[in-house]
Design a protein around this motif. Structure first.
Motif, PDB file in Angstrom:
ATOM      1  N   PHE A  48       0.736  -1.209   0.052  1.00  0.00           N
ATOM      2  CA  PHE A  48       0.026   0.137  -0.101  1.00  0.00           C
ATOM      3  C   PHE A  48       0.960   1.267  -0.158  1.00  0.00           C
ATOM      4  CE2 PHE A  48      -3.103  -3.104   1.437  1.00  0.00           C
ATOM      5  CZ  PHE A  48      -4.284  -2.803   0.748  1.00  0.00           C
ATOM      6  N   ARG A  49       1.849   1.379   0.978  1.00  0.00           N
ATOM      7  CA  ARG A  49       2.792   2.401   0.891  1.00  0.00           C
ATOM      8  C   ARG A  49       3.525   2.717  -0.475  1.00  0.00           C
ATOM      9  NH1 ARG A  49       3.999   5.299   4.904  1.00  0.00           N
ATOM     10  NH2 ARG A  49       3.306   3.747   6.595  1.00  0.00           N
ATOM     11  N   GLN A  50       4.097   1.525  -1.002  1.00  0.00           N
ATOM     12  CA  GLN A  50       4.716   1.842  -2.252  1.00  0.00           C
ATOM     13  C   GLN A  50       3.510   2.235  -3.432  1.00  0.00           C
ATOM     14  OE1 GLN A  50       6.050  -2.318  -2.711  1.00  0.00           O
ATOM     15  NE2 GLN A  50       8.118  -1.526  -2.036  1.00  0.00           N
ATOM     16  N   VAL A  51       2.476   1.935  -3.579  1.00  0.00           N
ATOM     17  CA  VAL A  51       1.398   2.532  -4.423  1.00  0.00           C
ATOM     18  C   VAL A  51       1.160   3.906  -4.172  1.00  0.00           C
ATOM     19  CG1 VAL A  51      -0.669   2.154  -5.454  1.00  0.00           C
ATOM     20  CG2 VAL A  51       0.718   0.216  -4.930  1.00  0.00           C
ATOM     21  N   LEU A  52       0.990   4.004  -2.792  1.00  0.00           N
ATOM     22  CA  LEU A  52       0.659   5.461  -2.624  1.00  0.00           C
ATOM     23  C   LEU A  52       1.873   6.507  -2.988  1.00  0.00           C
ATOM     24  CD1 LEU A  52      -1.501   5.020   0.699  1.00  0.00           C
ATOM     25  CD2 LEU A  52      -2.088   5.752  -1.510  1.00  0.00           C
ATOM     26  N   GLU A  53       2.860   6.049  -2.519  1.00  0.00           N
ATOM     27  CA  GLU A  53       4.318   6.975  -2.882  1.00  0.00           C
ATOM     28  C   GLU A  53       4.464   6.960  -4.304  1.00  0.00           C
ATOM     29  OE1 GLU A  53       6.145   8.612  -0.639  1.00  0.00           O
ATOM     30  OE2 GLU A  53       5.164   7.794   0.914  1.00  0.00           O
ATOM     31  N   ASP A  65      -1.165  18.433   2.573  1.00  0.00           N
ATOM     32  CA  ASP A  65      -2.288  17.958   3.432  1.00  0.00           C
ATOM     33  C   ASP A  65      -2.775  16.895   2.633  1.00  0.00           C
ATOM     34  OD1 ASP A  65      -1.798  19.067   5.662  1.00  0.00           O
ATOM     35  OD2 ASP A  65      -3.614  20.618   5.500  1.00  0.00           O
ATOM     36  N   SER A  66      -3.194  16.980   1.317  1.00  0.00           N
ATOM     37  CA  SER A  66      -3.641  16.363   0.240  1.00  0.00           C
ATOM     38  C   SER A  66      -2.864  14.930   0.088  1.00  0.00           C
ATOM     39  CB  SER A  66      -4.021  17.020  -0.931  1.00  0.00           C
ATOM     40  OG  SER A  66      -4.831  17.896  -0.965  1.00  0.00           O
ATOM     41  N   LEU A  67      -1.308  15.266  -0.057  1.00  0.00           N
ATOM     42  CA  LEU A  67      -0.720  14.240  -0.560  1.00  0.00           C
ATOM     43  C   LEU A  67      -0.210  13.346   0.794  1.00  0.00           C
ATOM     44  CD1 LEU A  67       2.335  16.006  -2.395  1.00  0.00           C
ATOM     45  CD2 LEU A  67       0.721  14.452  -3.357  1.00  0.00           C
ATOM     46  N   ARG A  68      -0.480  13.649   2.068  1.00  0.00           N
ATOM     47  CA  ARG A  68      -0.073  12.779   3.241  1.00  0.00           C
ATOM     48  C   ARG A  68      -1.554  12.337   3.775  1.00  0.00           C
ATOM     49  NH1 ARG A  68       1.826  17.863   6.100  1.00  0.00           N
ATOM     50  NH2 ARG A  68      -0.043  18.526   6.944  1.00  0.00           N
ATOM     51  N   LYS A  69      -2.611  12.617   3.132  1.00  0.00           N
ATOM     52  CA  LYS A  69      -3.800  12.114   3.633  1.00  0.00           C
ATOM     53  C   LYS A  69      -3.929  10.756   3.780  1.00  0.00           C
ATOM     54  CE  LYS A  69      -8.715  12.778   2.424  1.00  0.00           C
ATOM     55  NZ  LYS A  69      -9.460  13.254   1.162  1.00  0.00           N
TER      56      LYS A  69
END
Length: 351
Positions: A48-53, A65-69
């Motif tokens: 999940f973290r890799q996809v979100l990064e 704020d939107s990027l770390r949401k």
């Protein structure tokens, strides 16, 4: 070639005497097809973290704020089921995850963000996201607003360290300017203008890009906001949101903001009450929320003032006359701040 055909025919006939040798069998024997290796489907093994990064990198123009949401989703998945991958989320898994979050008494608003993050991961992987079981509806709990006298207490409070003075002033500047923190970080001194009013007089203002239209609105600044801006050279030092959250709580405790407030949680549609002193609850976001509430409170509910200061677009998103509206509304905005601040309107926060 003729010899090959004859030899092949005889070979097939000897394997099954007196049975008809078909044309298809003859051709298959003459021109055998090399066996193909079964190609296993490529596993989408990204976490999940890799996809979100990856999503963050592709959308780096968005606000911080939107990027770390969705970071909270990645962190939760790493502790809940570290081996689970986004493409393995089924209806059963989604239901179990929802129950896990409810067991932890996460708010419905938080759960909604988590499910939004799952959909964002699937979208990034090119997978469907419109399944009903991936949607989560939430009712938001009321947000904290400071009252007039509490704002005045912050202004009168004498800072005990430089970093607390910095944060107190930054928080107040956000209150008066309506700026989000990421907007304050990107502040350009050229956004300061003198706004000419209908009677020809001028007042200082900040240009503020409206969220939906991208048009500039001019936010009139009360004298105290001007003095704060000048004190810091119109450029506050960059700080992360966690530092700022800790500092404003310490400031509010020192300023005596002890009013009890129900920091309630709505989880699974049920209200969980949580009464605490407001200094434990206040955050960087409280500044903008307080601005909108107080401006409406002292202007008999005039929503236009809050919309101007907070940079909210008009219902007509094609409106190109935001500056003209600012000229008309500026006197009322400044009068509202005068009502909120009293004698502090022309003052300066204690250094």
């Amino acid at each position: 070639m003729e010899k090959d055909v004859t030899d092949t025919f005889n070979h097939l006939f000897e394997k099954a005497p007196f049975e008809k040798v078909s044309k298809a069998a003859l051709l298959a024997e003459l021109f055998p097809v090399a066996p193909t290796m079964a190609v296993a489907p490529v596993a989408m093994n990204r976490t999940f973290r890799q996809v979100l990064e990856e999503w963050k990198a592709e959308n780096r123009n968005l606000a911080k704020d939107s990027l770390r949401k969705y970071d909270q989703l990645a962190t939760m998945m790493e502790s809940w089921r570290p081996d689970l991958r986004p493409d393995q989320v089924t209806q059963k898994v989604a239901k179990e995850y929802q129950q896990h979050l409810l067991d932890l008494q996460k708010s419905d608003a938080t759960i909604k963000v988590h499910f939004g993050g799952i959909r964002k991961c699937l979208e990034q992987l090119g997978l469907p996201t419109d399944m009903a079981w991936l949607q989560y509806t939430a009712k938001n709990a009321p947000q904290l607003d400071l009252e007039i006298e509490e704002v005045r207490k912050l202004i009168r409070w004498r800072p005990t360290s430089e970093h607390l003075a910095e944060e107190r002033d930054r928080w107040l500047f956000q209150l008066f300017s309506g700026r989000r923190y990421e907007d304050l970080e990107k502040f350009d001194k050229r956004e300061r203008i003198m706004l000419t009013l209908a009677d020809g007089s001028q007042v200082p203002a900040l240009l503020h890009a409206q969220g939906k239209t991208g048009n500039d609105a001019a936010v009139p600044l009360p004298p105290i906001a001007m003095k704060i801006g000048e004190r810091w050279g119109w450029q506050f030092p960059a700080r992360n949101w966690q530092q700022r959250g800790d500092w404003i709580k310490e400031i509010s405790q020192g300023a005596g903001l002890t009013r009890e407030w129900d920091d309630r949680l709505i989880t699974g549609g049920k209200v969980v009450h949580n009464w605490r002193p407001i200094w434990q609850i206040i955050s960087t976001h409280t500044a903008r929320h307080t601005a909108g509430t107080l401006l409406k409170q002292v202007s008999n509910g005039n929503k236009a003032l809050a919309k101007l200061v907070l940079g909210h677009a008009d219902e007509d998103v094609t409106d190109r006359y935001a500056k003209d509206k600012a000229r008309l509304l500026a006197p009322a905005v400044l009068e509202a701040w005068r009502e909120v601040l009293g004698e502090l309107y022309d003052g300066e926060p204690l250094p």
